[in-house]
Design a protein around this motif. Structure first.
Motif, short mmCIF file in Angstrom:
data_model
loop_
_atom_site.label_atom_id
_atom_site.label_comp_id
_atom_site.label_asym_id
_atom_site.label_seq_id
_atom_site.Cartn_x
_atom_site.Cartn_y
_atom_site.Cartn_z
N VAL A 44 -35.85 59.46 -15.13
CA VAL A 44 -36.52 58.40 -14.45
C VAL A 44 -37.08 57.15 -15.38
N VAL A 45 -37.15 57.71 -16.62
CA VAL A 45 -37.72 56.46 -17.69
C VAL A 45 -36.21 55.65 -17.97
N ILE A 46 -35.10 56.39 -18.08
CA ILE A 46 -33.95 55.51 -18.24
C ILE A 46 -33.42 55.02 -17.15
N TRP A 47 -33.74 55.28 -15.75
CA TRP A 47 -33.50 54.76 -14.58
C TRP A 47 -34.23 53.22 -14.61
N THR A 48 -35.73 53.37 -14.98
CA THR A 48 -36.45 52.20 -15.45
C THR A 48 -35.82 51.06 -16.56
N ALA A 49 -35.35 51.76 -17.41
CA ALA A 49 -34.69 50.93 -18.42
C ALA A 49 -33.52 50.21 -17.76
N SER A 50 -32.64 50.88 -17.10
CA SER A 50 -31.60 50.26 -16.02
C SER A 50 -32.30 49.14 -15.39
N TRP A 51 -33.23 49.35 -14.68
CA TRP A 51 -34.02 48.41 -14.10
C TRP A 51 -34.36 47.15 -14.81
N LEU A 52 -34.74 47.25 -15.94
CA LEU A 52 -35.24 46.09 -16.88
C LEU A 52 -34.02 45.47 -17.49
N VAL A 53 -33.14 46.25 -17.53
CA VAL A 53 -31.90 45.48 -18.06
C VAL A 53 -31.18 44.59 -17.10
N GLY A 54 -31.11 45.06 -15.70
CA GLY A 54 -30.48 44.21 -14.91
C GLY A 54 -29.89 44.95 -13.58
N PRO A 55 -28.77 45.73 -13.82
CA PRO A 55 -28.20 46.51 -13.04
C PRO A 55 -29.04 47.45 -11.92
N GLY A 56 -29.96 48.00 -12.60
CA GLY A 56 -30.84 48.95 -11.59
C GLY A 56 -30.12 50.32 -11.59
N PHE A 57 -30.62 51.02 -10.45
CA PHE A 57 -29.84 52.37 -10.26
C PHE A 57 -29.78 52.65 -8.60
N ALA A 58 -29.40 53.53 -8.49
CA ALA A 58 -29.21 53.99 -7.02
C ALA A 58 -29.78 55.41 -6.69
N ILE A 59 -30.36 55.33 -5.67
CA ILE A 59 -30.82 57.03 -5.08
C ILE A 59 -30.18 57.21 -3.63
N GLY A 60 -28.56 57.35 -4.03
CA GLY A 60 -27.80 57.67 -2.99
C GLY A 60 -26.75 56.55 -2.88
N THR A 61 -25.56 56.89 -2.43
CA THR A 61 -24.55 55.81 -2.11
C THR A 61 -24.97 54.87 -1.24
N GLY A 62 -24.74 53.48 -1.61
CA GLY A 62 -24.82 52.36 -0.92
C GLY A 62 -26.52 51.88 -1.24
N ALA A 95 -40.57 50.37 -23.42
CA ALA A 95 -41.18 49.34 -22.24
C ALA A 95 -41.10 50.39 -21.09
N ALA A 96 -39.93 50.77 -20.80
CA ALA A 96 -39.50 51.53 -19.77
C ALA A 96 -40.48 52.81 -19.34
N SER A 97 -40.75 53.45 -20.43
CA SER A 97 -41.83 54.44 -20.48
C SER A 97 -43.36 54.13 -20.10
N LEU A 98 -43.60 52.84 -20.50
CA LEU A 98 -44.88 52.28 -19.95
C LEU A 98 -44.72 51.72 -18.61
N ALA A 99 -43.64 51.30 -18.21
CA ALA A 99 -43.59 50.95 -16.93
C ALA A 99 -43.45 52.30 -15.92
N THR A 100 -42.69 52.98 -16.31
CA THR A 100 -42.92 54.50 -15.29
C THR A 100 -44.49 54.80 -15.35
N ALA A 101 -44.94 54.84 -16.20
CA ALA A 101 -46.25 55.47 -16.14
C ALA A 101 -47.18 54.40 -15.34
N LEU A 102 -47.13 53.19 -15.49
CA LEU A 102 -47.84 52.28 -14.68
C LEU A 102 -47.37 52.35 -13.21
N ALA A 103 -46.26 52.52 -12.98
CA ALA A 103 -45.59 52.87 -11.60
C ALA A 103 -46.38 53.92 -10.89
N ILE A 104 -46.09 54.96 -11.30
CA ILE A 104 -46.70 56.21 -10.98
C ILE A 104 -48.47 56.17 -10.90
N ALA A 105 -48.96 55.77 -11.78
CA ALA A 105 -50.27 55.12 -11.46
C ALA A 105 -50.78 54.17 -10.27
#
Length: 415
Positions: free
Chosen positions: A254-272, A210-220
């Protein structure tokens, strides 16, 4: 094929894997060296950069010191201080893994395969040491120990998989001992553990899909913004192609980051910073075109993404439910369902937590020392969601099976 030819063949297979891995970034950088720099600078810098990219793809730490001009252009506090890149560009690591599987299968088909396996692993380790040593430089210095061991470890894992795939019909003493040990377990324990492994792995795979599909959709959807970022960099054709290859190496991250987004905690692009389904908080980020696909602000229906791991866990439980009933029969009661659901949650949580750990790290100075998801948070959230959803799916599957089972003594009337 005699011993000498087998050894040469295995060494060539290892050499080929290293050459392809280093050659992928080296080819466009060499073209860039001629087209944009007119062969006027030292080509060794491009060789070192290619090796560093290959090493980063295997999780090797590279300590970088930016020159004063580049550090001032970044504008980050402490950009001029040495920093260590610890993130792994998983695309290159996956390439090594797949090529190693192929090499393992080919070497396993030779007559002296034990010799071939030893030579292939030793050659790859020697080549990894050699290319790492050749890239040592005060401005970018990879860890010599990690540069030798980590790529070799990735190659060894894929190589063993390839050998096992080729020899799966042959007797294996070590595998036989493991099977004998598992055979000593009670049927109930074997069924719960086996089903928990299948359900947890299935649920984790469902989330990644599902994260792979969501990543492709976000890029599109963000295509126009990504193109604008490309144009703002003024990289020209060769530079843009090289930048695109570098971003492709990070697509698995990026796909794994999207999976983390779907699970709930999400991800960071820099401290804070934090990018999650319930909102996005970003500070200054690098002008990398792929980051143009990042969500911004808050989503009124962002919580819908949190249903993905729940649905994946439920479907996994429903799929393995018949297997639980077949193995346990009358013992497929509430305790077995709860233990199986708990086991599947632990397995799925460990898988996604390890993936989150592999996809995160430091990419630059200052606040860029923290990029990616928190593996403990991702693993914990995933374990809880999978355990609950898989338990419900198992219970629903078993209840449906009992409801459709013919009542003892019932007769069927023909008309």
């Amino acid at each position: 094929m005699n011993r000498r030819l087998t050894a040469l063949f295995a060494a060539f297979e290892a050499l080929l894997v290293v050459a392809i891995g280093v050659g992928i970034p080296l080819a466009p950088l060499t073209v860039l060296w001629g087209a944009q720099f007119g062969f006027g600078v030292d080509w060794g810098a491009f060789w070192r950069a290619s090796v560093d990219i290959w090493l980063i793809g295997h999780g090797v730490d590279v300590t970088v010191t930016l020159d004063p001009t580049t550090a001032a252009a970044l504008g980050y506090p402490g950009a001029g201080d040495p920093f260590t890149i610890t993130i792994a560009a998983l695309g290159l690591g996956m390439l090594t893994l797949m090529l190693a599987v192929r090499a393992g299968r080919r070497v396993a088909e030779t007559r002296y395969r034990a010799l071939g396996q030893i030579v292939a692993l030793a050659t790859f380790a020697l080549l990894s040491f050699g290319v790492t040593f050749s890239s040592l430089h005060p401005l970018a210095r990879p860890s010599l120990v990690q540069g030798t061991l980590l790529p070799t470890l990735v190659f060894a894992i894929g190589f063993v998989i390839g050998v096992r795939l080729t020899r799966r019909h042959e007797d294996d003493t070590s595998t036989g001992r493991i099977r004998d040990w598992i055979a000593g377990w009670s049927p109930r324990a074997r069924a719960i553990v086996a089903t928990g492994l299948r359900a947890g792995a299935t649920a984790a795979a469902g989330v990644v899909l599902a994260a792979s599909l969501a990543t492709a959709l976000a890029i599109a959807i963000s295509y126009a913004k990504i193109i604008t970022l490309y144009e703002s960099l003024h990289t020209e054709v060769v530079g843009g192609f090289t930048l695109t290859l570098g971003q492709l190496a990070f697509i698995p991250n990026v796909v794994i980051w999207t999976a983390s987004w779907l699970v709930g905690p999400g991800f960071a692009i820099g401290t804070g910073s934090n990018v999650s389904a319930l909102g996005t908080q970003l500070g200054p980020i690098p002008a990398i075109p792929l980051l143009g696909a990042l969500p911004t602000g808050s989503y009124a229906f962002g919580f819908v993404g949190l249903l993905v791991p729940v649905i994946a866990g439920f479907l996994a439980g429903a799929l393995v439910g018949p297997g639980v009933r077949r193995r346990l029969g009358a013992e497929a009661g509430g305790s077995a369902v709860l233990l199986t659901g708990l086991a599947s949650g632990v397995v799925g949580g460990v898988i996604l937590g390890m993936l989150a750990w592999a996809s995160s790290g430091a990419v630059g100075p200052g606040r860029l020392a923290h990029v990616g998801p928190d593996p403990w948070a991702v693993g914990g959230f995933a374990a809880l969601e999978f355990a609950l959803a898989t338990t419900i799916g198992l219970a629903a599957s078993l209840r449906r099976a009992r409801a459709t089972q013919p009542t003892p003594g019932a007769t069927t009337t023909r008309r």
